[in-house]
Motif scaffolding. Structure first.
Motif, short mmCIF file in Angstrom:
data_model
loop_
_atom_site.label_atom_id
_atom_site.label_comp_id
_atom_site.label_asym_id
_atom_site.label_seq_id
_atom_site.Cartn_x
_atom_site.Cartn_y
_atom_site.Cartn_z
N LYS A 155 0.84 -1.20 0.00
CA LYS A 155 0.00 0.00 0.00
C LYS A 155 0.87 1.25 0.00
O LYS A 155 0.59 2.23 -0.71
N LYS A 156 1.96 1.20 0.75
CA LYS A 156 2.89 2.33 0.78
C LYS A 156 3.52 2.53 -0.60
O LYS A 156 3.65 3.66 -1.07
N GLU A 157 3.84 1.42 -1.27
CA GLU A 157 4.41 1.50 -2.61
C GLU A 157 3.40 2.09 -3.59
O GLU A 157 3.75 2.92 -4.44
N ALA A 158 2.13 1.66 -3.46
CA ALA A 158 1.08 2.19 -4.34
C ALA A 158 0.90 3.70 -4.15
O ALA A 158 0.75 4.44 -5.12
N VAL A 159 0.92 4.15 -2.90
CA VAL A 159 0.79 5.58 -2.61
C VAL A 159 1.97 6.35 -3.20
O VAL A 159 1.81 7.44 -3.77
N ASN A 160 3.17 5.78 -3.07
CA ASN A 160 4.36 6.43 -3.62
C ASN A 160 4.25 6.56 -5.14
O ASN A 160 4.63 7.59 -5.72
N GLU A 161 3.74 5.52 -5.81
CA GLU A 161 3.59 5.56 -7.26
C GLU A 161 2.52 6.58 -7.65
O GLU A 161 2.67 7.31 -8.64
N PHE A 162 1.43 6.65 -6.89
CA PHE A 162 0.37 7.62 -7.13
C PHE A 162 0.93 9.04 -7.05
O PHE A 162 0.66 9.88 -7.92
N ASN A 163 1.75 9.28 -6.04
CA ASN A 163 2.36 10.61 -5.88
C ASN A 163 3.38 10.88 -6.98
O ASN A 163 3.53 12.03 -7.42
N ARG A 164 4.08 9.84 -7.42
CA ARG A 164 5.04 10.02 -8.52
C ARG A 164 4.31 10.46 -9.78
O ARG A 164 4.79 11.32 -10.53
N GLY A 165 3.14 9.89 -10.02
CA GLY A 165 2.37 10.26 -11.20
C GLY A 165 1.84 11.68 -11.15
O GLY A 165 1.61 12.30 -12.19
N LYS A 166 1.64 12.21 -9.94
CA LYS A 166 1.13 13.58 -9.79
C LYS A 166 2.22 14.62 -10.02
O LYS A 166 1.91 15.78 -10.26
N ALA A 167 3.46 14.21 -9.91
CA ALA A 167 4.57 15.16 -9.98
C ALA A 167 4.67 15.81 -11.36
O ALA A 167 4.42 15.16 -12.38
N PRO A 168 5.03 17.08 -11.44
CA PRO A 168 5.13 17.79 -12.73
C PRO A 168 6.12 17.15 -13.69
O PRO A 168 5.94 17.22 -14.91
N GLU A 169 7.17 16.51 -13.15
CA GLU A 169 8.20 15.93 -14.01
C GLU A 169 7.87 14.51 -14.48
O GLU A 169 8.67 13.88 -15.18
N PHE A 170 6.70 14.01 -14.13
CA PHE A 170 6.33 12.64 -14.52
C PHE A 170 6.29 12.53 -16.05
O PHE A 170 5.65 13.34 -16.72
N ASN A 171 6.97 11.53 -16.59
CA ASN A 171 7.05 11.32 -18.04
C ASN A 171 6.03 10.26 -18.44
O ASN A 171 6.30 9.05 -18.34
N LEU A 172 4.86 10.70 -18.88
CA LEU A 172 3.78 9.78 -19.21
C LEU A 172 4.16 8.83 -20.33
O LEU A 172 3.94 7.61 -20.24
N ASP A 173 4.71 9.35 -21.42
CA ASP A 173 5.01 8.51 -22.57
C ASP A 173 6.07 7.46 -22.25
O ASP A 173 5.99 6.31 -22.71
N ALA A 174 7.07 7.83 -21.47
CA ALA A 174 8.10 6.86 -21.08
C ALA A 174 7.48 5.74 -20.25
O ALA A 174 7.82 4.56 -20.41
N GLU A 175 6.56 6.12 -19.36
CA GLU A 175 5.88 5.12 -18.53
C GLU A 175 5.04 4.18 -19.39
O GLU A 175 5.05 2.95 -19.20
N LEU A 176 4.34 4.74 -20.36
CA LEU A 176 3.49 3.93 -21.24
C LEU A 176 4.33 3.00 -22.12
O LEU A 176 3.95 1.85 -22.36
N ASP A 177 5.46 3.50 -22.60
CA ASP A 177 6.31 2.68 -23.45
C ASP A 177 6.87 1.48 -22.68
O ASP A 177 6.95 0.36 -23.20
N GLU A 178 7.25 1.72 -21.44
CA GLU A 178 7.75 0.63 -20.60
C GLU A 178 6.64 -0.38 -20.33
O GLU A 178 6.85 -1.60 -20.39
#
Length: 258
Positions: free
Chosen positions: A93-116
């Motif tokens: 659950k802590k890992e899920a929350v961390n990932e959720f917050n990572r996605g909210k960050a301005p520097e989150f690279n959506l396309d890189a995440e999708l490609d992976e």
């Protein structure tokens, strides 16, 4: 590097058709070797896919929640609901929350995440479809899909190889499913049932049954887990098959009474 297929293909091709046959055999053998290297049922690949599916699910969920500029209480509750459905341990659950917050960050690279994510899924369409459904479920948390979320989801689908018409159909299906859940109905209304199955009211009985069987196959929990769905998400897949079955029963009973 795998070479067994290329070697055997070249040998048998040469014995059968000569030099041209050897070249053809190498090509066919290469396809065989590549398929083995990308075998989705390889245990190590499955675990890697499950790990990436998990982290991308919550990271992109966080990115979508921030699409309209702020994260609403309903969107946070939806993310928490998904975590609750998965019955995560405290560490996960802590890992899920961390990932959720990572996605909210301005520097989150959506396309890189999708490609992976796409590379990990290895063109497993039903697995990718399940991923989109979870994201749509989260996007509908506040009762509607706003334009910013819609644009991002359309982009996500395009990046993952899902045609626009398929995305529009998923929107109708998930929208109906979310409305049913919001109203806490024991069964779908006829309109919602048809939307959940992705068919029109004018569809024949055979077409309705075909749609039902296709959706049940696409959402089969054991099949999805074997292709890379995290074990913790099996309950979500089971609930989706239950909704599909209830929608089919609603339509069938309605037509019997007519």
């Amino acid at each position: 590097m795998r070479w067994t297929g290329k070697l055997l293909g070249a040998v048998f091709g040469y014995m059968t058709f000569g030099a041209l046959g050897a070249l053809l055999g190498v090509y066919i053998g290469h396809k065989f070797d590549t398929g083995m290297a990308q075998n989705p049922f390889d245990p190590e690949r499955q675990q890697r896919t499950k790990k990436i599916f998990f982290k991308s699910t919550f990271a992109i969920m966080g990115h979508l929640a921030k699409a309209d500029g702020q994260v609403s209480k309903e969107e946070i509750q939806m993310a928490q609901q998904v975590m609750a459905q998965m019955e995560l341990s405290a560490a996960m659950k802590k890992e899920a929350v961390n990932e959720f917050n990572r996605g909210k960050a301005p520097e989150f690279n959506l396309d890189a995440e999708l490609d992976e994510f796409k590379q990990a899924c290895q063109r497993q369409k039903n697995l990718i479809r399940m991923f989109i459904e979870v994201q749509l479920q989260a996007a509908y948390a506040d009762g509607e899909l706003d334009d910013a979320e819609d644009q991002i989801l359309a982009h996500i689908c395009g990046r993952l190889g899902i045609p626009r018409f398929a995305y529009e159909q998923l929107k109708r299906m998930l929208g109906a499913s979310q409305r049913r859940g919001a109203h806490q109905q024991s069964r779908s209304t006829p309109e919602e049932a048809y939307a959940i199955l992705g068919v029109s009211e004018s569809a024949s009985d055979a077409e309705v049954k075909k749609a039902y069987r296709r959706l049940i196959s696409q959402h089969h929990p054991d099949k999805l887990v074997s292709k890379g769905l995290p074990d913790e998400m099996m309950k979500i897949a089971k609930e989706k098959t239950q909704q599909i079955t209830e929608a089919y029963d609603t339509i069938r009973d309605l037509r019997k009474a007519a």
